[in-house]
Design an enzyme around this catalytic site. Structure first.
Site, PDB file in Angstrom:
ATOM      1  N   GLU A 123       5.115  15.099   8.237  1.00 55.58           N
ATOM      2  CA  GLU A 123       5.710  15.792   7.088  1.00 55.58           C
ATOM      3  C   GLU A 123       6.360  17.076   7.585  1.00 55.58           C
ATOM      4  OE1 GLU A 123       2.766  16.904   4.180  1.00 55.58           O
ATOM      5  OE2 GLU A 123       4.183  18.108   3.022  1.00 55.58           O
ATOM      6  N   HIS A 137       8.894  20.557   6.451  1.00 49.37           N
ATOM      7  CA  HIS A 137       9.613  21.359   5.461  1.00 49.37           C
ATOM      8  C   HIS A 137      10.353  22.461   6.195  1.00 49.37           C
ATOM      9  CE1 HIS A 137       7.655  19.353   2.178  1.00 49.37           C
ATOM     10  NE2 HIS A 137       6.521  19.461   2.839  1.00 49.37           N
ATOM     11  N   TYR A 188      17.341  28.004   2.961  1.00 49.47           N
ATOM     12  CA  TYR A 188      17.498  26.768   3.748  1.00 49.47           C
ATOM     13  C   TYR A 188      18.540  26.860   4.855  1.00 49.47           C
ATOM     14  CZ  TYR A 188      14.744  24.905  -0.123  1.00 49.47           C
ATOM     15  OH  TYR A 188      13.754  24.678  -1.041  1.00 49.47           O
ATOM     16  N   ARG A 192       5.638  30.286  -0.971  1.00 53.05           N
ATOM     17  CA  ARG A 192       6.510  30.184  -2.149  1.00 53.05           C
ATOM     18  C   ARG A 192       5.670  29.925  -3.401  1.00 53.05           C
ATOM     19  NH1 ARG A 192      11.393  26.340  -0.745  1.00 53.05           N
ATOM     20  NH2 ARG A 192      12.215  27.363  -2.607  1.00 53.05           N
ATOM     21  N   ALA A 213      11.300  18.063  -3.106  1.00 56.42           N
ATOM     22  CA  ALA A 213      10.530  18.317  -4.336  1.00 56.42           C
ATOM     23  C   ALA A 213       9.518  17.203  -4.630  1.00 56.42           C
ATOM     24  CB  ALA A 213      11.486  18.494  -5.508  1.00 56.42           C
ATOM     25  N   PRO A 226      15.312  14.649  -2.175  1.00 57.28           N
ATOM     26  CA  PRO A 226      16.326  15.178  -3.077  1.00 57.28           C
ATOM     27  C   PRO A 226      16.840  16.568  -2.726  1.00 57.28           C
ATOM     28  CG  PRO A 226      14.167  15.167  -4.119  1.00 57.28           C
ATOM     29  CD  PRO A 226      14.045  14.373  -2.847  1.00 57.28           C
ATOM     30  N   ASN A 227      18.132  16.702  -2.910  1.00 56.27           N
ATOM     31  CA  ASN A 227      18.863  17.975  -2.748  1.00 56.27           C
ATOM     32  C   ASN A 227      19.079  18.383  -1.287  1.00 56.27           C
ATOM     33  OD1 ASN A 227      19.113  18.482  -5.611  1.00 56.27           O
ATOM     34  ND2 ASN A 227      16.910  18.855  -5.567  1.00 56.27           N
ATOM     35  N   ARG A 237      23.190  24.908  -0.267  1.00 52.37           N
ATOM     36  CA  ARG A 237      22.125  25.126  -1.231  1.00 52.37           C
ATOM     37  C   ARG A 237      21.243  26.308  -0.806  1.00 52.37           C
ATOM     38  NH1 ARG A 237      16.607  21.569  -1.073  1.00 52.37           N
ATOM     39  NH2 ARG A 237      15.737  22.397  -2.994  1.00 52.37           N
ATOM     40  N   ASN A 280      10.861  14.673   5.110  1.00 49.93           N
ATOM     41  CA  ASN A 280      10.909  15.831   4.221  1.00 49.93           C
ATOM     42  C   ASN A 280      11.192  15.283   2.828  1.00 49.93           C
ATOM     43  OD1 ASN A 280      11.290  18.155   2.791  1.00 49.93           O
ATOM     44  ND2 ASN A 280      12.721  19.100   4.231  1.00 49.93           N
TER      45      ASN A 280
HETATM   46  C1  DQA Z   1      11.437  21.753   1.014  1.00 52.66           C
HETATM   47  C2  DQA Z   1      10.450  22.555   0.160  1.00 52.66           C
HETATM   48  C3  DQA Z   1      10.302  21.950  -1.222  1.00 52.66           C
HETATM   49  O1  DQA Z   1       9.375  22.697  -2.001  1.00 52.66           O
HETATM   50  C4  DQA Z   1      11.632  21.944  -1.942  1.00 52.66           C
HETATM   51  O2  DQA Z   1      11.517  21.304  -3.187  1.00 52.66           O
HETATM   52  C5  DQA Z   1      12.737  21.363  -1.131  1.00 52.66           C
HETATM   53  C6  DQA Z   1      12.776  21.606   0.309  1.00 52.66           C
HETATM   54  C7  DQA Z   1      11.692  22.415   2.376  1.00 52.66           C
HETATM   55  O3  DQA Z   1      12.172  21.718   3.274  1.00 52.66           O
HETATM   56  O4  DQA Z   1      11.448  23.613   2.554  1.00 52.66           O
HETATM   57  O5  DQA Z   1      13.652  20.751  -1.665  1.00 52.66           O
HETATM   58  O6  DQA Z   1      10.884  20.471   1.257  1.00 52.66           O
END
Ligand code: DQA
Length: 139
Positions: free
Chosen positions: A96, A98, A23, A105, A75, A10-11, A18, A72
């Site tokens: 995995e 990120h 990011y 964080r 959230a 998501p997102n 964003r 990835n």
């Molecule tokens: C994320 C880190 C997550 O905590 C966050 O909710 C994201 C992006 C990252 O790529 O840094 O949406 O996965």
């Protein structure tokens, strides 16, 4: 030719717009074009969804016929028992990734339902995290 897929949660469709201080300002499609041009010896697919069940469907669908999944879960990393179970259920190794260093964080981002079942975890290198994951499947 190695068959890899990047699955974004998501997102992450909003990358570039964003929270650019966290990011970055590049959209994922721009980044993907560059990566595809660089790794011509890799068959690289991409899927993004904001919906947890759709991510699980794709993990199941790709989890028996791809050489690697780069995930990835955004959230959902921190909340989804279902995605964690899906990774346990499949044969394809999952890395995995990120973009940000989740350990630097908020506390709730330190928990991951993906990590215990992932082949490895790469985080904090911006979009380069994805590239490092691709490389790890090629070595
Ligand atoms: C994320 C880190 C997550 O905590 C966050 O909710 C994201 C992006 C990252 O790529 O840094 O949406 O996965």
């Amino acid at each position: 030719m190695k068959k890899l897929i990047i699955i974004n949660g998501p997102n992450l469709n909003l990358l570039g717009k964003r929270e650019p201080s966290i990011y970055g300002s590049l959209s994922f499609t721009e980044f993907l074009d560059t990566i595809k041009g660089k790794y011509l010896n890799v068959s690289l697919d991409y899927f993004q969804s904001n919906i947890e069940g759709e991510l699980i469907d794709k993990i199941q669908e790709f989890g028996f016929n791809y050489d690697g999944i780069i995930l990835n879960a955004a959230a959902y990393t921190h909340t989804s028992v279902g995605i964690g179970d899906a990774i346990k259920a499949i044969e394809t190794p999952v890395i995995e990734v990120h973009i940000s260093n989740t350990f630097g964080r908020e506390e709730f981002r330190h928990q991951s339902y993906i990590s215990p079942n992932a082949k490895g975890v790469i985080l904090g290198f911006g979009l380069q995290s994805y590239e490092l994951a691709i490389q790890s499947f090629l070595d």
